[in-house]
Design a protein around this motif. Sequence first.
Motif, mmCIF file in Angstrom:
data_model
loop_
_atom_site.group_PDB
_atom_site.id
_atom_site.type_symbol
_atom_site.label_atom_id
_atom_site.label_comp_id
_atom_site.label_asym_id
_atom_site.label_seq_id
_atom_site.Cartn_x
_atom_site.Cartn_y
_atom_site.Cartn_z
ATOM 1 N N ALA A 88 0.832 -1.203 0.000
ATOM 2 C CA ALA A 88 0.000 0.000 0.000
ATOM 3 C C ALA A 88 0.867 1.254 0.000
ATOM 4 C CB ALA A 88 -0.915 -0.003 1.227
ATOM 5 N N LEU A 89 1.932 1.239 0.797
ATOM 6 C CA LEU A 89 2.819 2.405 0.860
ATOM 7 C C LEU A 89 3.490 2.649 -0.495
ATOM 8 C CD1 LEU A 89 4.204 4.625 2.557
ATOM 9 C CD2 LEU A 89 5.946 2.948 3.201
ATOM 10 N N GLY A 90 3.977 1.561 -1.096
ATOM 11 C CA GLY A 90 4.632 1.672 -2.394
ATOM 12 C C GLY A 90 3.694 2.190 -3.480
ATOM 13 N N ASP A 91 2.465 1.697 -3.461
ATOM 14 C CA ASP A 91 1.470 2.181 -4.429
ATOM 15 C C ASP A 91 1.247 3.674 -4.254
ATOM 16 O OD1 ASP A 91 1.212 -0.381 -5.318
ATOM 17 O OD2 ASP A 91 -0.765 -0.737 -4.438
ATOM 18 N N TRP A 92 1.169 4.089 -2.982
ATOM 19 C CA TRP A 92 0.937 5.501 -2.707
ATOM 20 C C TRP A 92 2.118 6.350 -3.190
ATOM 21 C CZ3 TRP A 92 3.668 9.057 0.123
ATOM 22 C CH2 TRP A 92 3.064 10.330 0.208
ATOM 23 N N VAL A 93 3.331 5.896 -2.936
ATOM 24 C CA VAL A 93 4.533 6.630 -3.362
ATOM 25 C C VAL A 93 4.543 6.799 -4.885
ATOM 26 C CG1 VAL A 93 7.062 6.553 -3.525
ATOM 27 C CG2 VAL A 93 5.946 6.011 -1.352
ATOM 28 N N ASP A 125 5.525 -8.076 -6.417
ATOM 29 C CA ASP A 125 4.101 -7.939 -6.734
ATOM 30 C C ASP A 125 3.864 -8.287 -8.211
ATOM 31 O OD1 ASP A 125 1.549 -7.083 -7.373
ATOM 32 O OD2 ASP A 125 1.725 -5.132 -6.379
ATOM 33 N N VAL A 126 3.031 -9.305 -8.454
ATOM 34 C CA VAL A 126 2.806 -9.747 -9.839
ATOM 35 C C VAL A 126 2.126 -8.658 -10.682
ATOM 36 C CG1 VAL A 126 2.763 -12.227 -9.396
ATOM 37 C CG2 VAL A 126 0.658 -10.893 -9.165
ATOM 38 N N ASN A 127 1.490 -7.714 -10.011
ATOM 39 C CA ASN A 127 0.803 -6.650 -10.752
ATOM 40 C C ASN A 127 1.647 -5.397 -10.934
ATOM 41 O OD1 ASN A 127 -1.715 -7.989 -11.131
ATOM 42 N ND2 ASN A 127 -2.102 -7.670 -8.942
ATOM 43 N N LEU A 128 2.915 -5.463 -10.511
ATOM 44 C CA LEU A 128 3.744 -4.248 -10.523
ATOM 45 C C LEU A 128 3.787 -3.561 -11.898
ATOM 46 C CD1 LEU A 128 5.759 -2.402 -8.898
ATOM 47 C CD2 LEU A 128 7.570 -3.752 -9.956
ATOM 48 N N VAL A 129 4.099 -4.332 -12.922
ATOM 49 C CA VAL A 129 4.272 -3.742 -14.255
ATOM 50 C C VAL A 129 2.979 -3.076 -14.720
ATOM 51 C CG1 VAL A 129 4.843 -4.205 -16.668
ATOM 52 C CG2 VAL A 129 6.098 -5.371 -14.851
ATOM 53 N N LYS A 130 1.875 -3.763 -14.522
ATOM 54 C CA LYS A 130 0.569 -3.245 -14.918
ATOM 55 C C LYS A 130 0.257 -1.947 -14.156
ATOM 56 C CE LYS A 130 -4.181 -5.003 -14.959
ATOM 57 N NZ LYS A 130 -4.653 -4.907 -13.559
ATOM 58 N N LYS A 131 0.515 -1.979 -12.844
ATOM 59 C CA LYS A 131 0.261 -0.802 -12.005
ATOM 60 C C LYS A 131 1.060 0.403 -12.483
ATOM 61 C CE LYS A 131 -0.806 -2.765 -7.496
ATOM 62 N NZ LYS A 131 -0.199 -3.230 -6.242
#
Length: 279
Positions: A88-93, A125-131
């Motif tokens: 969650a923190l990484g997504d926010w950053v 995170d398997v969704n990293l690239v997509k995110k």
Amino acid sequence: SKKSGRDTFQFYDRMMSEGSLMDLTLLEDMRVGLESNQFFLEYQPQFDLQSGQLIGLEALARWNHPKKGRVPPSRFIPLAEESGLIGALGDWVLEEACRQVQRWNEKGYDPILMAVNVSQRQFSDVNLVKKVKETLQVHGVKPSAFEFEITESLLAESPQMAVAKLSELRAMGMKLAIDDFGTGYSSLSALRSFPLTRLKIDRTFIENAASDPGSQGIVRSIILLGRELGLNVIAEGVETNAQKEFLLRSGCVCGQGYLFGAPMGADEIVKLLARSPPA
Ligand code: C2E
Ligand code: CA
Ligand code: CA
Ligand code: CA
């Protein structure tokens, strides 16, 4: 979500049974803080050591705790990583860094490189690239002006997964830097197999580079290695003119550190952007 609730429960359970000294109160505070705007980003400028031109920014997470005041990343990042909250923190950053680039773009400033730190768990995170793809797109951020800083240990952990993921990110046009370089044990051949763009020389070597021959040797070796592999090299933690002069003599043309500027708020960065001559 239900799943993250269960993960959290298992995590608490494990911590309790292991008699962990992990600060669960602080973890709960972090969860709340993420939802209530207690986190923000600072940006540390990166410069061309020869021309003095601003070439990039490193986004660094900050937490203003309502009771404790500023909690340093050295406390909350490991806790977030261990607990899984780093997702969650990484997504926010990522989101906030892109929002900031968009704000600057809208004000008419030329885009410069934005570097973001990615931890081990976040990288898995398997969704990293997509995110990343979606977030950059939504905010109109050019992938070529966006960089991930990863660590050597992350590459060593699961090299095949790392090569695959890094290749996807590179194919998008993103830049990829190895942070704290020299502190891990990457072999030349291992390094070659990853599609990287930059090495960041760890601060500990820069610290002693003006005086200690051992550190000087390591710094010079990293610069040569970068040249050999066709990678850009940047020094972090540059604090003195003597260090800067040593780096220039050794062929390192990029630097970041207190000598040029500590991490600062977006308003302070605007002053640098306004002053920066067009490329
Ligand atoms: P790092 O990625 O190696 O970041 C550089 C650290 O060195 C920053 O500490 C910065 O404030 C500090 N620094 C910069 N210039 C100088 C200098 O000239 N001298 C000295 N002594 N220090 C300097 P900070 O902000 O406390 O961050 C510590 C670490 O926390 C970072 O180390 C990074 O590993 C992690 N971190 C920070 N933000 C994030 C984030 O958003 N995500 C992840 N995964 N990790 C982060
Ligand atoms: Ca970094
Ligand atoms: Ca670093
Ligand atoms: Ca570090």
